[in-house]
Design a protein around this motif. Structure first.
Motif, PDB file in Angstrom:
ATOM      1  N   ALA A 104       0.846  -1.193   0.000  1.00  0.00           N
ATOM      2  CA  ALA A 104       0.000   0.000   0.000  1.00  0.00           C
ATOM      3  C   ALA A 104       0.881   1.242   0.000  1.00  0.00           C
ATOM      4  O   ALA A 104       2.019   1.212   0.456  1.00  0.00           O
ATOM      5  CB  ALA A 104      -0.906   0.007   1.236  1.00  0.00           C
ATOM      6  N   GLN A 105       0.329   2.327  -0.476  1.00  0.00           N
ATOM      7  CA  GLN A 105       1.015   3.616  -0.485  1.00  0.00           C
ATOM      8  C   GLN A 105       1.174   4.101   0.956  1.00  0.00           C
ATOM      9  O   GLN A 105       0.212   4.112   1.723  1.00  0.00           O
ATOM     10  CB  GLN A 105       0.176   4.610  -1.282  1.00  0.00           C
ATOM     11  N   LEU A 106       2.387   4.477   1.349  1.00  0.00           N
ATOM     12  CA  LEU A 106       2.630   5.021   2.677  1.00  0.00           C
ATOM     13  C   LEU A 106       2.769   6.540   2.599  1.00  0.00           C
ATOM     14  O   LEU A 106       2.186   7.264   3.388  1.00  0.00           O
ATOM     15  CB  LEU A 106       3.886   4.408   3.300  1.00  0.00           C
ATOM     16  N   THR A 107       3.566   6.992   1.634  1.00  0.00           N
ATOM     17  CA  THR A 107       3.742   8.422   1.381  1.00  0.00           C
ATOM     18  C   THR A 107       3.749   8.612  -0.132  1.00  0.00           C
ATOM     19  O   THR A 107       3.665   7.632  -0.879  1.00  0.00           O
ATOM     20  CB  THR A 107       5.078   8.946   1.959  1.00  0.00           C
ATOM     21  N   ASP A 108       3.904   9.861  -0.569  1.00  0.00           N
ATOM     22  CA  ASP A 108       3.982  10.088  -2.016  1.00  0.00           C
ATOM     23  C   ASP A 108       5.268   9.518  -2.603  1.00  0.00           C
ATOM     24  O   ASP A 108       5.388   9.356  -3.808  1.00  0.00           O
ATOM     25  CB  ASP A 108       3.854  11.580  -2.340  1.00  0.00           C
ATOM     26  N   ARG A 109       6.216   9.165  -1.761  1.00  0.00           N
ATOM     27  CA  ARG A 109       7.506   8.648  -2.219  1.00  0.00           C
ATOM     28  C   ARG A 109       7.693   7.145  -2.020  1.00  0.00           C
ATOM     29  O   ARG A 109       8.697   6.595  -2.459  1.00  0.00           O
ATOM     30  CB  ARG A 109       8.638   9.345  -1.473  1.00  0.00           C
ATOM     31  N   MET A 110       6.746   6.488  -1.327  1.00  0.00           N
ATOM     32  CA  MET A 110       7.013   5.105  -0.933  1.00  0.00           C
ATOM     33  C   MET A 110       5.746   4.263  -0.808  1.00  0.00           C
ATOM     34  O   MET A 110       4.734   4.719  -0.312  1.00  0.00           O
ATOM     35  CB  MET A 110       7.737   5.133   0.420  1.00  0.00           C
ATOM     36  N   ARG A 111       5.873   3.001  -1.253  1.00  0.00           N
ATOM     37  CA  ARG A 111       4.875   1.957  -0.994  1.00  0.00           C
ATOM     38  C   ARG A 111       5.521   0.953  -0.061  1.00  0.00           C
ATOM     39  O   ARG A 111       6.725   0.703  -0.157  1.00  0.00           O
ATOM     40  CB  ARG A 111       4.456   1.253  -2.290  1.00  0.00           C
TER      41      ARG A 111
END
Length: 130
Positions: free
Chosen positions: A101-108
């Motif tokens: 899942a997406q955690l931040t705009d920079r990382m899943r």
């Protein structure tokens, strides 16, 4: 100063060895599946994860209990394709605690646990810091 490794104190060394070597696919340094110590490295990168038998370390320090309680560590592994890596580790026996899942705009991210209950975070970096 240089970080040499993160070492996890484990009670079931063989199960954890199998998890890091066979399920996650990390490279064992010496093949010491029976312990009391083994270092694992990813295919790329310099940081490593090491397993240390909890009972052996308790003898050295004289103060560790037989088992840890609660979440005492978090191992973080960066992968290029989170969905493909999760599919591969599921096929090798892993159980995800949280699907990708997406955690931040920079990382899943996705989460699983090793046989001792240590949390493992799998990260896919989407954007590099500019």
């Amino acid at each position: 100063m240089e970080l040499a490794q993160v070492r996890l104190l484990v009670s079931d060394f063989r199960a954890c060895y199998r998890f890091y070597a066979e399920v996650l696919g990390l490279k064992a340094q010496s093949g010491a599946a029976d312990g009391p110590y083994e270092k694992f490295s990813p295919v790329t990168g310099s940081a490593g994860i090491a397993l240390q038998d909890r009972a052996a370390m308790a003898e050295v320090l004289g103060e560790l209990g037989d088992s840890a309680t609660g979440h005492r560590s978090l191992v973080v592994l960066r992968v290029d394709d989170l969905d493909a890596y999760c599919a591969a580790v599921l096929a090798r026996g892993a159980v995800l605690q949280r699907e990708p899942a997406q955690l931040t705009d920079r990382m899943r991210v996705a989460y699983l646990k090793d046989p001792e209950g240590n949390l493992v975070e799998l990260q896919e970096w989407l954007l590099l810091r500019g």
